[in-house]
Design a protein around this motif. Structure first.
Motif, PDB file in Angstrom:
ATOM      1  N   LEU A 201      -4.755 -15.994  37.109  1.00  0.00           N
ATOM      2  CA  LEU A 201      -5.465 -15.486  38.293  1.00  0.00           C
ATOM      3  C   LEU A 201      -5.296 -16.443  39.477  1.00  0.00           C
ATOM      4  CD1 LEU A 201      -8.674 -14.077  36.596  1.00  0.00           C
ATOM      5  CD2 LEU A 201      -6.979 -12.759  37.858  1.00  0.00           C
ATOM      6  N   GLN A 202      -5.318 -17.733  39.189  1.00  0.00           N
ATOM      7  CA  GLN A 202      -5.099 -18.715  40.261  1.00  0.00           C
ATOM      8  C   GLN A 202      -3.719 -18.541  40.884  1.00  0.00           C
ATOM      9  OE1 GLN A 202      -7.077 -20.897  41.810  1.00  0.00           O
ATOM     10  NE2 GLN A 202      -8.726 -19.994  40.602  1.00  0.00           N
ATOM     11  N   GLN A 203      -2.724 -18.286  40.038  1.00  0.00           N
ATOM     12  CA  GLN A 203      -1.365 -18.088  40.553  1.00  0.00           C
ATOM     13  C   GLN A 203      -1.284 -16.838  41.418  1.00  0.00           C
ATOM     14  OE1 GLN A 203       2.111 -18.953  37.946  1.00  0.00           O
ATOM     15  NE2 GLN A 203       0.546 -19.259  36.393  1.00  0.00           N
ATOM     16  N   ILE A 204      -2.018 -15.794  41.017  1.00  0.00           N
ATOM     17  CA  ILE A 204      -2.030 -14.556  41.812  1.00  0.00           C
ATOM     18  C   ILE A 204      -2.679 -14.821  43.168  1.00  0.00           C
ATOM     19  CG2 ILE A 204      -2.993 -12.211  41.946  1.00  0.00           C
ATOM     20  CD1 ILE A 204      -2.517 -11.979  38.907  1.00  0.00           C
ATOM     21  N   LEU A 205      -3.743 -15.617  43.156  1.00  0.00           N
ATOM     22  CA  LEU A 205      -4.422 -15.952  44.413  1.00  0.00           C
ATOM     23  C   LEU A 205      -3.498 -16.679  45.383  1.00  0.00           C
ATOM     24  CD1 LEU A 205      -7.964 -17.192  43.302  1.00  0.00           C
ATOM     25  CD2 LEU A 205      -7.439 -15.174  44.658  1.00  0.00           C
TER      26      LEU A 205
END
Ligand SMILES: [Zn+2]
Length: 131
Positions: free
Chosen positions: A16-20
């Motif tokens: 999710l952090q990478q998507i952000l």
């Protein structure tokens, strides 16, 4: 191989952090085309001539129809290439996110969910009594 639930949740957070952190992205594919122009005397109409181009364009599907975009200059083209590349990264991350969620669903014990259900039922019965 059963990973502990905590590890799986950490992996999910990392995805999710990478998507952000993804930059702007858009769907579509960029292709190069060569072609002939409207002037019959132009060199592009001679046999064995490569024609004009390459001209780059982006095509994507919008409600089942193919939409084409062209680029005014190479800076616009490069921007679109980055955006399409980021979209592929997004698709990859979304797939990973789904896979990790499926593992989490299997690893999640039923008791936790049952507890949540009980709480909800309690609050709704309280509402009924208040009426
Ligand atoms: Zn021509």
């Amino acid at each position: 191989m059963n990973e502990p639930l905590g590890d799986l949740e950490q992996e999910r957070s990392a995805i999710l952090q990478q998507i952000l952190r993804l930059p702007d992205f858009r769907s579509g594919s960029i292709t190069a085309t060569r072609g002939t122009c409207g002037k019959p005397t132009c060199h592009c109409h001679q046999p064995n001539q490569p024609g004009h181009g390459p001209n780059y364009r982006l095509t994507r599907k919008v409600k089942g129809k193919t939409v084409t975009e062209t680029f005014a200059n190479s800076a616009e083209l490069q921007k679109a290439q980055r955006e399409v590349q980021a979209y592929h990264r997004f698709r990859q991350l979304a797939q990973e996110l789904l896979e990790i969620n499926e593992k989490i669903c299997l690893a999640r014990p039923v008791e936790q969910l049952a507890g949540a259900k009980k709480k909800r039922r309690k609050s709704s019965s309280r509402k009924l009594l208040a009426k």
